[in-house]
Each structure stands twice: as C-alpha cells, then as structure tokens.
Design a protein around this motif. Structure first.
Motif, PDB file in Angstrom:
ATOM      1  N   VAL A   1      16.864  -6.483   4.641  1.00 36.01           N
ATOM      2  CA  VAL A   1      16.025  -5.679   3.804  1.00 36.01           C
ATOM      3  C   VAL A   1      14.460  -5.904   3.942  1.00 36.01           C
ATOM      4  O   VAL A   1      14.118  -7.297   4.140  1.00 36.01           O
ATOM      5  N   ILE A   2      13.544  -4.971   3.868  1.00 39.34           N
ATOM      6  CA  ILE A   2      12.249  -5.264   3.885  1.00 39.34           C
ATOM      7  C   ILE A   2      11.865  -5.725   2.441  1.00 39.34           C
ATOM      8  O   ILE A   2      12.336  -5.540   1.482  1.00 39.34           O
TER       9      ILE A   2
ATOM     10  N   TYR B   1       6.168  -9.738   0.599  1.00 41.49           N
ATOM     11  CA  TYR B   1       6.171 -11.147   0.902  1.00 41.49           C
ATOM     12  C   TYR B   1       5.012 -12.006   0.150  1.00 41.49           C
ATOM     13  O   TYR B   1       4.010 -11.347   0.046  1.00 41.49           O
TER      14      TYR B   1
ATOM     15  N   PRO C   1       0.850  -1.349   0.028  1.00 43.12           N
ATOM     16  CA  PRO C   1      -0.044   0.111  -0.044  1.00 43.12           C
ATOM     17  C   PRO C   1       0.976   1.305  -0.122  1.00 43.12           C
ATOM     18  O   PRO C   1       0.109   2.477  -0.147  1.00 43.12           O
ATOM     19  N   LYS C   2       2.057   0.961   0.240  1.00 44.11           N
ATOM     20  CA  LYS C   2       3.071   2.283   0.242  1.00 44.11           C
ATOM     21  C   LYS C   2       4.389   1.755  -0.075  1.00 44.11           C
ATOM     22  O   LYS C   2       4.824   0.761   0.319  1.00 44.11           O
ATOM     23  N   LYS C   3       5.334   2.524  -0.837  1.00 48.80           N
ATOM     24  CA  LYS C   3       6.514   2.123  -1.334  1.00 48.80           C
ATOM     25  C   LYS C   3       7.438   2.004  -0.154  1.00 48.80           C
ATOM     26  O   LYS C   3       7.720   3.022   0.263  1.00 48.80           O
ATOM     27  N   VAL C   4       7.830   0.949   0.315  1.00 49.07           N
ATOM     28  CA  VAL C   4       8.698   0.864   1.284  1.00 49.07           C
ATOM     29  C   VAL C   4      10.347  -0.157   0.882  1.00 49.07           C
ATOM     30  O   VAL C   4      11.196  -0.125   1.638  1.00 49.07           O
TER      31      VAL C   4
ATOM     32  N   GLN D   1      -1.916  -7.914   0.636  1.00 52.76           N
ATOM     33  CA  GLN D   1      -0.199  -7.514   0.413  1.00 52.76           C
ATOM     34  C   GLN D   1       0.390  -7.973   1.715  1.00 52.76           C
ATOM     35  O   GLN D   1      -0.580  -7.827   2.640  1.00 52.76           O
ATOM     36  N   LYS D   2       1.551  -8.240   1.718  1.00 51.25           N
ATOM     37  CA  LYS D   2       2.109  -8.551   3.033  1.00 51.25           C
ATOM     38  C   LYS D   2       3.643  -8.373   2.976  1.00 51.25           C
ATOM     39  O   LYS D   2       4.207  -8.461   1.718  1.00 51.25           O
ATOM     40  N   TYR D   3       4.137  -7.822   3.987  1.00 46.21           N
ATOM     41  CA  TYR D   3       5.556  -7.427   3.764  1.00 46.21           C
ATOM     42  C   TYR D   3       6.514  -8.475   4.886  1.00 46.21           C
ATOM     43  O   TYR D   3       5.775  -8.956   5.842  1.00 46.21           O
ATOM     44  N   SER D   4       7.850  -8.498   4.483  1.00 51.51           N
ATOM     45  CA  SER D   4       8.423  -9.328   5.675  1.00 51.51           C
ATOM     46  C   SER D   4       9.986  -8.730   5.703  1.00 51.51           C
ATOM     47  O   SER D   4      10.093  -7.479   4.896  1.00 51.51           O
ATOM     48  N   LEU D   5      10.683  -9.280   6.484  1.00 55.20           N
ATOM     49  CA  LEU D   5      11.994  -8.921   6.704  1.00 55.20           C
ATOM     50  C   LEU D   5      13.109 -10.240   6.001  1.00 55.20           C
ATOM     51  O   LEU D   5      12.850 -11.187   6.656  1.00 55.20           O
TER      52      LEU D   5
END
Lengths: 328, 235
Positions: free
Chosen positions: B127-128, B131, B62-65, B115-119
């Motif tokens: 890095v993020i 995922y 939802p946002k560029k990270v 959407q889902k993010y991970s490390l």
C-alpha cells in the motif's frame, strides 16, 4: 382485498380462460408476462439501489459485476416462477437445451469463446475499469468489461472494443496493476561538470517531491562515460496513480536545477588531434572551448576535405557544403 | 486557529489568513499563506453554515492517493511479551470543514509540513503510505500544533521473542485526532508474529481539555467491531 377478488374474477372470465395452445390460456400468458415485467422492475430497483448504496464502498468494477449479477439473478427467478404458467416442462427444456447448446456451440463458437473468456476475465481480473493497459498493440484505458467484449478508450479518445477471447489469449501489459511503478531518466552532463554535485542536486529534488517514493528509494548514479558527456541514470518509484504526472514534471525540474548550478547538457562534440610539426611524434591534444563547440562541429564535418589538404597543415577551414570543385 | 466559527469569519496570524466573507449573494472563502499561496472558493449557503478548522487525517495532500500513514523511527527492541509506551511525531494537515443542513464538506485542506509518500510492502500488493520520519520520545515532546502532532503509541509484544520495530502503519479510516495544547492521537500496536503486527486507534483524548477533531474519513461505526490495520510486511 376486494380489488384482489375482482382481479381474480377478471382472470377467471371466459376470455382469459380460452386456451391458446394446449392447456395454456390467455390468462396464463398474461400472468407469465406480468410476473416477467414485475421481475424486471424489481431487478432494476434492486440493482439501482445496490449501485447507489455500494458506490463509495466497492470498486467500480466489482460494483458493475454485483449489480449485473443481482439483476440477472432476480430476472432468472422471475422467469422460472413465470414459466409454469405456460405449462412448460422444465425437464424437457433441459434435454432440449443440451441439444440446442451443442448446436449453438458449433454455430457460435467465437461468441461462446468470448462469453467464457469474459467470465474467466471477471474472475481472474487481469484488468480493471480505469486501468491503463496494452493489449497486443493497443494501448487503452479500460472503460467497461462486458460479458463478450472489453470496451476501452485510447489516449486520443477513440472508442475501442476488444473481444474477450482476444484479451484472454493475448499478453496484457497492465501499467497500473501494481501499487507503485518505477521510471527512469538518463541525464547527460559535460565532462568538466561535477557528477557528484549533480547527483546531490537530483537527489535533493527527488526528496522534495512528495510522490517520489521514500521506499523503494530512488537510485541516482553515473551510468556511462559517453562520447559527449557523463550520463547520470535516475530511477524513481512513484504511486501508479500519479506516476505519469511525476514523470513528465521531474525531468524538467532536474534540467532547470542543474542549469541553475552552472551545469549544462552537452552538445555532441569531437576532440581533434593536430600534428604541429612533421617530426613531432607526440601530437598536441586540443580540447574545444565550451563556447566554440558548435564551430568545431562545423570544422569536423568533413575532415578529409581537399581544402584542408591544400592549406597549411595546422590551419582549419570551415566546411560550408559542397562547392563547384566537389562536383568536378 | 482551531475551532468552530459562524460565517462570516476571519482569522489571521503571522503565517496564515483565513476568512469567509460575504460577497453579494455568495460567501467567499480565502486562504493566504505566508509563502504567497492563495486559495479562493465560493460557498453557496444561506449563512447558517458553521465552519470547523481543525487537524484532519494527514493523508490528503498534495493529492489523495492513500489513506494510510506510516511513521518511521529509529529501530527499537522490545522484550518478549513486553508492553511499552513511546511518543512519536506525525504530520498535521489542517481541514476547513463546512457544516450545513447536517452535512459536512471539506472546503480546503492545507499543511505547514512537507509531504512525502512511501510504499509499505511489495509493489505488487503493498500500500502507498503517507510517510513521516520521527524521533522517539518517552514523554509528549514539544511540538508546533500547526505543523506536527504527537502520537502516543502503546507497543505490545505478544511474541515470545525480542521484536525489532522501526515503523508503524496506521489506517486513516479509524484515526481519532484531538487538539488542545498540542495535537494528539493515541494508538496501539500489537506485535503478533516476527513479521506481522496490528495497529488500531484508541478513542480517547490525551487529556480532558482536548477537543475531538472532525473526521473526514468515515466508516460505519459498529461498536463490537474494531477497525485495525494488519501490518503484514514487517515492522
């Protein structure tokens, strides 16, 4: 070609050939300043173009350093090129510079300390522009790292200038230096609520939130059987860039989701044990009804109130603050 | 939905309505999703602009990270010095990109995929990543071309040991996405040591009838230099 010839003739005219001090003429001085101005112009152009070219490619902090370094390098080259026009013996400057350096060092100890700290900070990079850092008791967003000081802005928008020496010698807490960071909540539910179900709900909410990181995974567990309810600890990892947004939104989402499922955040409460008969050795436990918790709280404000002693042992009278009899 | 359009244009199906309509001196971009989400933007253009709607690097919402994509799958073992091709799914983000005077800009990015993010790596230096968990397939699986794409991953084990692989991390800056009957990417993963691997994209479509998507993550294209990502925190 003729222009250059004419210019050289102008500089050879008697006015420009007149010595001002020693062998240095007005022409020499003019050349010195012309070279210096040219060096400044070239340095500005180069640093501006570097800035434009590298803007999207290099981090802002590094970009500042590169453009400043390029500027001062070109200026120094220009200065050293221009200096022979003043017939300055550079070896003499070095010796004099050494002595002057010692004097300045003593006189401007803190300034030099700041300068050296600034150089070390640039190389060590414990903070970068845009970082959210705590320096001693000052929480700032770093806006610029200069050679003598670091400029920041508090969350209230107040300008803060911190000497580099202080930053170098004090403890810095950088909240966003790492890629990801963890935050936690303590969510309290009533004893009659299902803690396992609450954990399920919280875990599902975390799974649905994109920036609650998959790895390292969240941790949701019953942490404490507290006085008023069961405390569920929720630990979540989020990208440092967005952790505050997530931290401020997730707690309310959790609260709303738990309430939607019929769970409640408990009020402070007390369990009262009342002796029904004088001879009864096993007192009956009375658990306050959920809807009467507030009332019971009033009853238990002052359990040793004389009014309770005067009345029937099984009756409970509301305590509404000190009355005239209290004053007596 | 995928393709290039001259403005004004309108596209509509059961799930989405996309349009750029003339509104006085302006052009108005509108997106309406079936769930109720509506996005409106105003474009100031002479009307000669072209709009491309295609899958883009799925690392924006939802946002560029980050610009990394991590696909996790059931662990597989690959034999020493073995080469194997597997197919995985990846999430799709759809970009509405406007071209005018030889310059492009993304007007809107949306997705039908959660959407889902991970490390990837330690919190200090990792890095993020965007995922996505996928199953493993031996041939291109059926996929909804507006929700998930298919990545053909060639795994090369260069070590003299069996390698246990359960994820791949890919750099968005070198992603080459193609769309046709389905959305596809071709990538290669070289196992270098027991803890490191290198990933890169292959600049080829899955078949000749696939079209190349417009890339919004650009790098300088130096032909002799490959852009790879070194997975240094395990695979």
């Amino acid at each position: 070609m003729s222009d250059i010839f004419n210019t050289s003739i102008i500089f050879k005219s008697s006015i420009f050939a007149t010595p001002v001090y020693g062998p240095t003429t007005i022409g020499n001085m003019l050349w010195f300043f012309i070279i210096l101005v040219l060096a400044v112009i070239i340095a500005k152009i180069v640093s501006l173009n570097l800035n434009r070219f590298l803007k999207d490619r290099v981090r802002k902090n590094d970009l500042n350093l590169i453009t400043k370094a390029a500027y001062w390098l070109i200026f120094s080259i220009g200065f050293l090129t221009a200096l022979p026009n003043l017939h300055v013996d550079l070896s003499g400057i070095l010796v004099a510079g050494g002595i002057v350096g010692i004097i300045i060092g003593f006189a401007a100890q803190s300034v030099v300390a700041n300068l050296i700290s600034g150089i070390f900070l640039i190389f060590e990079q414990p903070l970068k522009i845009g970082d959210n850092v705590l320096i001693e008791d000052t929480l700032i967003i770093v806006e610029d790292i200069r050679i003598f000081s670091t400029i920041g802005k508090t969350f209230e928008g107040i300008y803060v200038r911190i000497p580099n020496e202080k930053i170098f010698t004090t403890t810095i807490t950088n909240y966003v230096a790492n890629t990801a960071r963890r935050f936690e909540y303590a969510v309290e539910i009533r004893y009659q609520d299902d803690a396992a179900r609450a954990i399920q709900i919280i875990e599902a909410l975390i799974e649905d939130e994109p920036f609650c990181l998959k790895k390292p995974g969240p941790s949701v567990f019953v942490d404490e059987l507290a006085a008023d309810g069961v405390i569920i600890k929720t630990r979540i990892w989020a990208p440092s860039e967005v952790w505050w947004d997530i931290r401020t939104t997730m707690l309310w989402k959790i609260k709303c989701a738990l309430e939607k499922d019929g769970m409640e955040i408990p009020f402070p409460q007390r369990t009262i044990w009342v002796n029904l008969d004088d001879g009864d050795s096993t007192p009956k436990k009375t658990i306050p009804e959920r809807n009467h918790v507030a009332e019971v709280r009033i009853h238990t404000c002052k359990p040793s109130h004389p009014a309770l002693e005067k009345s029937h042992p099984n009756s409970i009278t509301a305590y509404n603050g000190p009355d005239e009899s209290d004053k007596e | 939905m995928y393709g290039r359009y001259e403005i004004p244009f309108e596209y509509s199906d059961d799930t989405i309505t996309l349009s750029i309509t003339e509104d006085g001196d302006f052009f108005r971009y509108t997106r309406e999703m079936a769930g109720g989400e509506t996005v409106q933007k105003t474009l100031l253009t002479t009307g000669s602009a072209i709009v491309a709607v295609n899958p883009i690097e799925p690392v924006n919402l939802p946002k560029k990270v980050t610009h990394y994509l991590e696909i996790e799958f059931t662990p597989i073992l690959i034999e020493p010095e073995g080469i194997k091709i597997i197919y995985l799914m990846f999430p799709i983000e759809i970009g509405v990109i406007v071209f005018g005077n030889k310059k492009m800009e993304s007007v809107d990015i949306f997705s039908f995929c959660p959407q889902k993010y991970s490390l990837y790596g330690p919190s200090g230096g990792g890095v993020i990543t965007k995922y996505f968990a996928s199953d493993i397939y031996s041939s291109p699986p059926k996929s909804n071309r507006y929700c998930t794409g298919v990545i053909r991953l060639e795994i090369v084990n260069k070590t003299p040991e069996w390698a246990n692989i359960s994820r791949t991390v890919l750099d968005g800056y070198s992603m080459k996405i193609y769309f046709g009957p389905y959305v596809s990417m071709l990538a290669r993963m070289e196992i270098l040591t027991p803890t490191t691997a290198e990933t890169e994209f292959i600049r080829n479509p899955a078949a000749s009838d696939f079209q190349k998507s417009v890339e919004i993550y650009h790098t300088l294209n130096i032909p002799s230099i490959k852009r790879t990502y070194l997975m240094e925190w395990g695979y």
